[in-house]
Design an enzyme around this catalytic site. Sequence first.
Site, short mmCIF file in Angstrom:
data_model
loop_
_atom_site.label_atom_id
_atom_site.label_comp_id
_atom_site.label_asym_id
_atom_site.label_seq_id
_atom_site.Cartn_x
_atom_site.Cartn_y
_atom_site.Cartn_z
N GLY A 163 21.32 1.21 -51.42
CA GLY A 163 19.97 0.82 -51.77
C GLY A 163 19.10 0.72 -50.53
O GLY A 163 19.29 1.44 -49.55
N CYS A 164 18.14 -0.19 -50.55
CA CYS A 164 17.18 -0.38 -49.47
C CYS A 164 17.88 -0.57 -48.13
O CYS A 164 18.68 -1.49 -47.96
CB CYS A 164 16.33 -1.60 -49.79
SG CYS A 164 15.42 -2.27 -48.40
N PHE A 165 17.57 0.28 -47.16
CA PHE A 165 18.25 0.15 -45.87
C PHE A 165 17.77 -1.05 -45.07
O PHE A 165 18.44 -1.47 -44.13
CB PHE A 165 18.21 1.43 -45.04
CG PHE A 165 16.89 2.13 -44.86
CD1 PHE A 165 15.67 1.48 -44.90
CD2 PHE A 165 16.88 3.50 -44.63
CE1 PHE A 165 14.48 2.15 -44.72
CE2 PHE A 165 15.69 4.18 -44.44
CZ PHE A 165 14.48 3.51 -44.49
#
Length: 208
Positions: free
Chosen positions: A41-43
């Site tokens: 997901g979101c890094f």
Amino acid sequence: MSDPFCEIPGQGLRVPPSAVPDPADDVPADDDRGEAVLAGGCFWCTEAVYRQLAGVLGVVPGYAGGDAATANYEAVCSGRTAHAEAIRITYDPARLSYGQLLKVFMSVAHDPTQRNRQGNDIGPQYRSALFPLDEAQARVARAYLEQLAAAGVYAAPIATTIEPLPAFYEAERYHHDYAARNPGQPYIRAVSMPKVEKLAKAFPGKLR
């Protein structure tokens, strides 16, 4: 990131993160290359978690897979480029193993039961994926996913894929260490920092 209140950290687990088993198989320190690439997901979130671990030497956000021409945030966010938001971790194999990185990934860093999304961040760019860099990592990754599935620690099937890594493209500079530099940003407060807090509670002995 589409919604500042998009994810419940740890969602998907039937057990506390601390009860997720260690990998039965791991890369021996002498054979461990000290580098790993994973996508959850979101890094911003995964980077924030791994920067807390003792033995981690560096974390770089970027885009795994896809083509160089579209390896930029605007294009990747469209979900049409085949990239995944990912991080490249460098670490000291004498202090931290590849298998332990996977344990944190599967218990704290994201929800491995969500396919092509994390909460309201939806699209293949947010997929759960491991990108082994050699056969030893591929062996351990396959075995650990099978081990966790057999242990029944998740309320839904594991969606994490194991994929080849044709290339890793470093993200734009403003993404680097984003959570630490923007602690007041709503997404960071609501999503990233609870994961960091969950890591500290579940694995205090792993912190730097």
